[in-house]
Write a protein that holds these residues in place. Structure first.
Motif, PDB file in Angstrom:
ATOM      1  N   ASP A 143       0.847  -1.186   0.000  1.00 34.26           N
ATOM      2  CA  ASP A 143       0.000   0.000   0.000  1.00 34.26           C
ATOM      3  C   ASP A 143       0.887   1.242   0.000  1.00 34.26           C
ATOM      4  O   ASP A 143       2.112   1.162   0.112  1.00 34.26           O
ATOM      5  N   SER A 144       0.283   2.418  -0.139  1.00 33.45           N
ATOM      6  CA  SER A 144       1.053   3.657  -0.278  1.00 33.45           C
ATOM      7  C   SER A 144       1.915   3.948   0.944  1.00 33.45           C
ATOM      8  O   SER A 144       3.058   4.399   0.818  1.00 33.45           O
ATOM      9  N   PHE A 145       1.387   3.684   2.148  1.00 36.98           N
ATOM     10  CA  PHE A 145       2.153   3.948   3.367  1.00 36.98           C
ATOM     11  C   PHE A 145       3.378   3.046   3.459  1.00 36.98           C
ATOM     12  O   PHE A 145       4.493   3.499   3.736  1.00 36.98           O
ATOM     13  N   SER A 146       3.162   1.740   3.193  1.00 36.97           N
ATOM     14  CA  SER A 146       4.281   0.792   3.243  1.00 36.97           C
ATOM     15  C   SER A 146       5.312   1.101   2.163  1.00 36.97           C
ATOM     16  O   SER A 146       6.516   0.944   2.381  1.00 36.97           O
ATOM     17  N   THR A 147       4.836   1.579   1.027  1.00 38.04           N
ATOM     18  CA  THR A 147       5.746   1.940  -0.060  1.00 38.04           C
ATOM     19  C   THR A 147       6.668   3.072   0.351  1.00 38.04           C
ATOM     20  O   THR A 147       7.886   3.031   0.128  1.00 38.04           O
ATOM     21  N   VAL A 148       6.100   4.098   0.971  1.00 39.75           N
ATOM     22  CA  VAL A 148       6.905   5.236   1.422  1.00 39.75           C
ATOM     23  C   VAL A 148       7.927   4.789   2.450  1.00 39.75           C
ATOM     24  O   VAL A 148       9.098   5.207   2.418  1.00 39.75           O
ATOM     25  N   GLN A 149       7.514   3.932   3.382  1.00 37.97           N
ATOM     26  CA  GLN A 149       8.444   3.446   4.392  1.00 37.97           C
ATOM     27  C   GLN A 149       9.602   2.661   3.765  1.00 37.97           C
ATOM     28  O   GLN A 149      10.760   2.837   4.161  1.00 37.97           O
ATOM     29  N   LEU A 150       9.285   1.816   2.789  1.00 32.54           N
ATOM     30  CA  LEU A 150      10.326   1.031   2.130  1.00 32.54           C
ATOM     31  C   LEU A 150      11.294   1.944   1.384  1.00 32.54           C
ATOM     32  O   LEU A 150      12.525   1.754   1.453  1.00 32.54           O
ATOM     33  N   ILE A 151      10.774   2.937   0.682  1.00 33.67           N
ATOM     34  CA  ILE A 151      11.634   3.852  -0.070  1.00 33.67           C
ATOM     35  C   ILE A 151      12.535   4.643   0.875  1.00 33.67           C
ATOM     36  O   ILE A 151      13.708   4.917   0.561  1.00 33.67           O
ATOM     37  N   GLN A 152      12.019   4.996   2.033  1.00 37.46           N
ATOM     38  CA  GLN A 152      12.836   5.711   3.020  1.00 37.46           C
ATOM     39  C   GLN A 152      14.003   4.848   3.503  1.00 37.46           C
ATOM     40  O   GLN A 152      15.119   5.352   3.701  1.00 37.46           O
ATOM     41  N   VAL A 153      13.734   3.571   3.690  1.00 42.37           N
ATOM     42  CA  VAL A 153      14.807   2.648   4.089  1.00 42.37           C
ATOM     43  C   VAL A 153      15.862   2.548   2.984  1.00 42.37           C
ATOM     44  O   VAL A 153      17.072   2.603   3.248  1.00 42.37           O
ATOM     45  N   LEU A 154      15.406   2.411   1.737  1.00 47.58           N
ATOM     46  CA  LEU A 154      16.337   2.338   0.616  1.00 47.58           C
ATOM     47  C   LEU A 154      17.125   3.632   0.467  1.00 47.58           C
ATOM     48  O   LEU A 154      18.308   3.613   0.083  1.00 47.58           O
ATOM     49  N   LYS A 155      16.492   4.743   0.770  1.00 52.70           N
ATOM     50  CA  LYS A 155      17.174   6.041   0.708  1.00 52.70           C
ATOM     51  C   LYS A 155      18.307   6.096   1.736  1.00 52.70           C
ATOM     52  O   LYS A 155      19.400   6.601   1.441  1.00 52.70           O
ATOM     53  N   LYS A 156      18.056   5.564   2.923  1.00 52.89           N
ATOM     54  CA  LYS A 156      19.096   5.527   3.950  1.00 52.89           C
ATOM     55  C   LYS A 156      20.257   4.631   3.514  1.00 52.89           C
ATOM     56  O   LYS A 156      21.431   4.952   3.757  1.00 52.89           O
ATOM     57  N   VAL A 157      19.923   3.514   2.871  1.00 57.58           N
ATOM     58  CA  VAL A 157      20.973   2.614   2.381  1.00 57.58           C
ATOM     59  C   VAL A 157      21.831   3.329   1.331  1.00 57.58           C
ATOM     60  O   VAL A 157      23.063   3.235   1.334  1.00 57.58           O
ATOM     61  N   ALA A 158      21.187   4.078   0.430  1.00 54.72           N
ATOM     62  CA  ALA A 158      21.909   4.827  -0.596  1.00 54.72           C
ATOM     63  C   ALA A 158      22.780   5.915   0.020  1.00 54.72           C
ATOM     64  O   ALA A 158      23.925   6.131  -0.403  1.00 54.72           O
ATOM     65  N   ASN A 159      22.237   6.624   1.018  1.00 55.81           N
ATOM     66  CA  ASN A 159      23.000   7.692   1.676  1.00 55.81           C
ATOM     67  C   ASN A 159      24.201   7.147   2.439  1.00 55.81           C
ATOM     68  O   ASN A 159      25.165   7.878   2.696  1.00 55.81           O
ATOM     69  N   ALA A 160      24.140   5.855   2.798  1.00 53.25           N
ATOM     70  CA  ALA A 160      25.259   5.237   3.514  1.00 53.25           C
ATOM     71  C   ALA A 160      26.401   4.874   2.575  1.00 53.25           C
ATOM     72  O   ALA A 160      27.466   4.438   3.026  1.00 53.25           O
ATOM     73  N   GLY A 161      26.184   5.032   1.262  1.00 57.03           N
ATOM     74  CA  GLY A 161      27.266   4.791   0.310  1.00 57.03           C
ATOM     75  C   GLY A 161      27.036   3.632  -0.639  1.00 57.03           C
ATOM     76  O   GLY A 161      27.869   3.376  -1.510  1.00 57.03           O
TER      77      GLY A 161
END
Length: 400
Positions: A8-26
Motif C-alpha cells: 500500500d502507499s504507506f508501506s511503499t513510502v516506508q520502504l523507499i525511506q529505508v532504501l534512501k538511507k541505504v543509498a545515503n550510507a554509500g
C-alpha cells in the motif's frame, strides 16, 4: 520485479525511506518502479525512463520537469511528475517523441547496425562489432548453463532415457555384430540393430530441443524486441550448448549399444556419423520449435518431422518403388546418408552375392561415395541451421 509491488502507499513510502538511507550510507540502490507517488518520486536521486526499450530520459530526477518543458511537454502545476511522464510516453507517438528530441541519448539500432555519416552518427569498427557479438553470445551461454544447473531434472531425464533405450537395444541385439553377415538371418539382425541405433540417435537429442525452444521463445522475443542482443548471438549460444549436450548424449548412448551389440567397426568410426545425424535432427527441431508458440504444438509436428526420415531412407522400401513425385524427399533426409555411411563402415569387406553386398548395391553405395555422403550430410546440417536462424528472426521481427 518492483520492490513496491503489492504494497500500500504507506508501506511503499516506508520502504523507499529505508532504501534512501541505504543509498545515503554509500551503497548503490537500483530498482524498477511503476507509477510512484509524488512523495516517492521526490526521494529519487537519478532516473532512467525507458519507453519501448529506448532511453527517453536519463539523469537527475529533480531535472525531469525542466527537461520535459524544454521538449514542449511541461509538467502541469500540482501534477505528479511520474504520472505526467508516463502519460506523455503512452499518449504521444514514438515518431513525435523522437522529433521532439526525447531519444537523443538512445537508438533503436544495435551498435553493429550503426554506420558513420556526415552528421556524426556513431561509428563502430568491425572489431568492435565482433566484440559486441562475442560478449552477447558469452553471457547468453552462461545463462544457458545457469539454467541447466538450476533445473538438473531435465538433464537427468534426458540421459536416463538415453541410457535405458540404448540398454534395451543392446540387450535385444546382444552380440549380433559378431555373427557371420553372409547369412541372411544374421545380416537382417545386424541391419535391424543399426537401424534402431540410428533412430535413437535421431530422436534422443531432437525431442528435448523441440520442447525447449517454444518454452524459451517468449523470453527471447521480449529481450530481442528491446535490443538486448541479436538473433545471431542468441542462436550461437544455443547452438554451442546443444553441440556439447548432443555430443555427450550421443557418446553415452552409442557407447552402450556399440559394446553390447559388438559391432566390428571401431567406435570412433561410428561416433562422427551418429553425432552428425543427431545434430541434423536437432537442427530440424529448432526449425519447428522457432516457428510454433507452444511445446504441445511442437510435439504434434514430431511425426511429420521424423517419419519421412524412416520412409525415405531407402532401406525400408526400395527407392525405385517410391512414387516419382515424392521420391525427391530422400535427398533432404539425413537418415539416408547416415545409414549409408554406417553400412560402408560396418560392412567394409562384403563379398559378392552376400546380403550386405546386395543391400549396398541396391542403395548404390560404394567406397568412393563416402566423401559425397559426408558432404551432403554436413550441407544439410548447415542448411537446416540457417533456415532455423531465418525462421526465428522472422518470428521475432513480428514483435519488434
Amino acid at each position: 520485479a518492483s520492490p513496491t509491488s503489492g504494497l500500500d502507499s504507506f508501506s511503499t513510502v516506508q520502504l523507499i525511506q529505508v532504501l534512501k538511507k541505504v543509498a545515503n550510507a554509500g551503497a548503490s540502490v537500483l530498482f524498477t518502479i511503476h507509477q510512484p507517488s509524488s512523495e516517492v518520486f521526490r526521494s529519487f536521486d537519478q532516473l532512467i525512463l525507458l519507453n519501448r526499450g529506448r532511453v527517453m530520459y536519463g539523469g537527475d530526477a529533480i531535472s525531469v520537469p525542466d527537461f520535459f518543458a524544454s521538449k514542449g511537454h511541461p509538467v502541469p502545476k500540482n501534477f505528479n511528475p511520474a504520472d505526467w511522464i508516463m502519460n506523455i510516453a503512452q499518449t504521444v507517438s514514438e515518431t513525435n517523441l523522437n522529433d521532439a528530441g526525447f531519444y537523443s541519448m538512445s537508438s533503436t539500432k544495435t551498435p553493429c547496425d550503426m554506420e558513420s555519416d556526415m552528421n556524426g552518427t556513431v561509428t563502430r569498427e568491425e572489431s568492435d562489432c565482433f566484440a559486441d557479438f562475442a560478449t552477447e553470445a558469452y553471457y547468453l551461454f552462461r545463462r544457458e548453463l545457469r539454467g541447466m544447473k538450476r533445473n538438473p531434472a531435465s538433464l537427468k531425464v534426458r540421459f536416463v532415457s538415453t541410457i535405458c533405450v540404448n540398454l534395451l537395444i543392446g540387450l535385444v541385439f546382444n552380440d549380433v555384430g559378431k555373427l557371420d553377415s553372409s547369412v541372411f538371418k544374421n545380416f537382417q539382425s545386424q541391419f535391424g540393430s543399426i537401424f534402431m541405433v540410428m533412430v535413437q540417435m535421431m530422436f534422443g537429442p531432437a525431442l528435448p530441443t523441440l520442447l525447449n525452444f517454444p518454452s524459451e521463445r517468449p523470453v527471447f522475443v521480449r529481450e530481442f524486441s528491446t535490443n538486448h542482443y541479436s538473433v545471431a548471438s542468441y542462436f550461437v549460444s544455443r547452438f554451442t550448448v546443444e553441440t556439447v549436450l548432443t555430443f555427450t548424449q550421443v557418446s553415452v548412448g552409442l557407447g552402450i549399444s556399440w559394446n553390447l551389440v559388438s559391432y566390428q567397426a571401431p567406435f570412433l568410426s561410428w561416433l562422427p556419423v551418429a553425432y552428425a545425424l543427431a545434430m541434423c535432427s536437432t537442427a530440424l527441431s529448432v526449425i519447428v520449435g522457432s516457428l510454433v508458440s507452444e511445446a504441445k504444438t511442437a510435439t504434434e509436428f514430431l511425426p511429420l518431422l521424423f517419419i519421412p526420415q524412416l520412409l525415405f531412407s531407402g532401406f525400408l522400401v526400395a527407392t525405385d518403388l517410391i512414387p516419382k513425385w515424392i521420391r525427391w524427399m530422400r535427398f533432404i533426409c539425413p537418415m539416408t546418408y547416415a545409414i549409408g555411411l554406417v553400412l560402408l563402415i560396418e560392412f567394409d569387406d562384403c563379398e559378392s552375392g552376400t546380403p550386405c553386398n546386395q543391400m549396398r548395391e541396391a542403395a548404390k553405395l560404394t567406397y568412393d561415395s563416402r566423401l559425397m555422403l559426408w558432404i551432403v550430410l554436413i550441407s544439410l546440417l548447415v542448411s537446416f541451421r540457417l533456415v532455423g536462424l531465418f525462421g526465428l528472426r522472422q518470428k521475432a521481427m513480428q514483435f519488434h
